[in-house]
Design a protein around this motif. Structure first.
Motif, PDB file in Angstrom:
ATOM      1  N   TYR A   7      45.929  46.747  38.911  1.00 41.46           N
ATOM      2  CA  TYR A   7      44.818  47.693  39.049  1.00 41.46           C
ATOM      3  C   TYR A   7      43.655  47.066  39.821  1.00 41.46           C
ATOM      4  O   TYR A   7      43.090  47.683  40.721  1.00 41.46           O
ATOM      5  CB  TYR A   7      44.358  48.171  37.674  1.00 41.46           C
ATOM      6  CG  TYR A   7      43.106  48.998  37.720  1.00 41.46           C
ATOM      7  CD1 TYR A   7      43.139  50.311  38.162  1.00 41.46           C
ATOM      8  CD2 TYR A   7      41.877  48.465  37.339  1.00 41.46           C
ATOM      9  CE1 TYR A   7      41.992  51.074  38.224  1.00 41.46           C
ATOM     10  CE2 TYR A   7      40.724  49.215  37.389  1.00 41.46           C
ATOM     11  CZ  TYR A   7      40.782  50.520  37.836  1.00 41.46           C
ATOM     12  OH  TYR A   7      39.636  51.265  37.898  1.00 41.46           O
ATOM     13  N   LEU A   8      43.291  45.826  39.475  1.00 45.96           N
ATOM     14  CA  LEU A   8      42.183  45.162  40.161  1.00 45.96           C
ATOM     15  C   LEU A   8      42.495  44.923  41.635  1.00 45.96           C
ATOM     16  O   LEU A   8      41.625  45.084  42.500  1.00 45.96           O
ATOM     17  CB  LEU A   8      41.843  43.843  39.457  1.00 45.96           C
ATOM     18  CG  LEU A   8      41.225  43.978  38.066  1.00 45.96           C
ATOM     19  CD1 LEU A   8      41.058  42.611  37.423  1.00 45.96           C
ATOM     20  CD2 LEU A   8      39.901  44.707  38.137  1.00 45.96           C
ATOM     21  N   ILE A   9      43.717  44.552  41.934  1.00 41.77           N
ATOM     22  CA  ILE A   9      44.120  44.371  43.337  1.00 41.77           C
ATOM     23  C   ILE A   9      44.043  45.693  44.081  1.00 41.77           C
ATOM     24  O   ILE A   9      43.537  45.765  45.203  1.00 41.77           O
ATOM     25  CB  ILE A   9      45.538  43.762  43.414  1.00 41.77           C
ATOM     26  CG1 ILE A   9      45.504  42.316  42.922  1.00 41.77           C
ATOM     27  CG2 ILE A   9      46.083  43.832  44.838  1.00 41.77           C
ATOM     28  CD1 ILE A   9      46.876  41.681  42.775  1.00 41.77           C
ATOM     29  N   VAL A  11      42.144  48.318  43.378  1.00 43.89           N
ATOM     30  CA  VAL A  11      40.734  48.697  43.554  1.00 43.89           C
ATOM     31  C   VAL A  11      40.108  47.906  44.702  1.00 43.89           C
ATOM     32  O   VAL A  11      39.372  48.466  45.528  1.00 43.89           O
ATOM     33  CB  VAL A  11      39.952  48.491  42.233  1.00 43.89           C
ATOM     34  CG1 VAL A  11      38.453  48.596  42.449  1.00 43.89           C
ATOM     35  CG2 VAL A  11      40.406  49.492  41.191  1.00 43.89           C
ATOM     36  N   GLN A  12      40.409  46.629  44.786  1.00 43.40           N
ATOM     37  CA  GLN A  12      39.862  45.813  45.876  1.00 43.40           C
ATOM     38  C   GLN A  12      40.389  46.275  47.232  1.00 43.40           C
ATOM     39  O   GLN A  12      39.640  46.340  48.206  1.00 43.40           O
ATOM     40  CB  GLN A  12      40.203  44.334  45.652  1.00 43.40           C
ATOM     41  CG  GLN A  12      39.466  43.696  44.500  1.00 43.40           C
ATOM     42  CD  GLN A  12      37.977  43.616  44.747  1.00 43.40           C
ATOM     43  OE1 GLN A  12      37.518  43.420  45.861  1.00 43.40           O
ATOM     44  NE2 GLN A  12      37.208  43.803  43.692  1.00 43.40           N
ATOM     45  N   LEU A  13      41.672  46.597  47.305  1.00 45.22           N
ATOM     46  CA  LEU A  13      42.258  47.062  48.571  1.00 45.22           C
ATOM     47  C   LEU A  13      41.662  48.398  49.004  1.00 45.22           C
ATOM     48  O   LEU A  13      41.354  48.597  50.178  1.00 45.22           O
ATOM     49  CB  LEU A  13      43.774  47.172  48.443  1.00 45.22           C
ATOM     50  CG  LEU A  13      44.534  45.853  48.424  1.00 45.22           C
ATOM     51  CD1 LEU A  13      46.007  46.099  48.154  1.00 45.22           C
ATOM     52  CD2 LEU A  13      44.337  45.108  49.732  1.00 45.22           C
ATOM     53  N   GLY A  15      38.722  49.585  48.175  1.00 46.68           N
ATOM     54  CA  GLY A  15      37.345  49.320  48.603  1.00 46.68           C
ATOM     55  C   GLY A  15      37.280  48.716  49.991  1.00 46.68           C
ATOM     56  O   GLY A  15      36.422  49.070  50.808  1.00 46.68           O
ATOM     57  N   TRP A  16      38.200  47.827  50.297  1.00 49.27           N
ATOM     58  CA  TRP A  16      38.240  47.210  51.622  1.00 49.27           C
ATOM     59  C   TRP A  16      38.566  48.239  52.697  1.00 49.27           C
ATOM     60  O   TRP A  16      37.954  48.246  53.759  1.00 49.27           O
ATOM     61  CB  TRP A  16      39.275  46.079  51.625  1.00 49.27           C
ATOM     62  CG  TRP A  16      39.362  45.371  52.934  1.00 49.27           C
ATOM     63  CD1 TRP A  16      38.459  44.503  53.453  1.00 49.27           C
ATOM     64  CD2 TRP A  16      40.403  45.493  53.887  1.00 49.27           C
ATOM     65  NE1 TRP A  16      38.878  44.062  54.679  1.00 49.27           N
ATOM     66  CE2 TRP A  16      40.073  44.654  54.967  1.00 49.27           C
ATOM     67  CE3 TRP A  16      41.587  46.213  53.943  1.00 49.27           C
ATOM     68  CZ2 TRP A  16      40.884  44.535  56.092  1.00 49.27           C
ATOM     69  CZ3 TRP A  16      42.387  46.100  55.050  1.00 49.27           C
ATOM     70  CH2 TRP A  16      42.041  45.267  56.112  1.00 49.27           C
TER      71      TRP A  16
END
Length: 97
Positions: A7-9, A11-13, A15-16
């Motif tokens: 999930y965190l990966i 969300v970061q992707l 956002g990027w």
């Protein structure tokens, strides 16, 4: 645990990808808004005044009263020894009459 990491990966992707799609104009607008918010916050924050406990610690760190430079102020509190208050306005060159 692995699900949280995925999930965190994700969300970061996402956002990027969103950041890559933004125009220069929207980035400039965001910078202007952040600068304005910073200016407003700087106006709201007053000068910190030490409490009596803070002053006691500072005086203890400097040694017995009067060991510093005479007349040197610690955030608005004049260092003129025991039993005296802040200097009057006349001592600062202002005329109250």
């Amino acid at each position: 645990m692995a699900l949280r990491l995925l999930y965190l990966i994700f969300v970061q992707l996402v956002g990027w990808v969103v950041l890559q799609g933004r125009s220069q104009r929207s980035e400039d607008a965001e910078i202007l808004v952040l600068r304005h918010q910073l200016a407003v916050l700087r106006r709201q924050v007053g000068r910190p005044w030490p409490s009596w406990a803070d002053r006691a610690v500072i005086a203890d760190c400097r040694g017995i009263r009067g060991s510093g430079l005479p007349g040197v102020s610690l955030h608005g509190v004049a260092d003129f020894g025991a039993g005296r208050h802040r200097p009057s306005a006349a001592a600062h060159g202002t005329d109250l009459e």
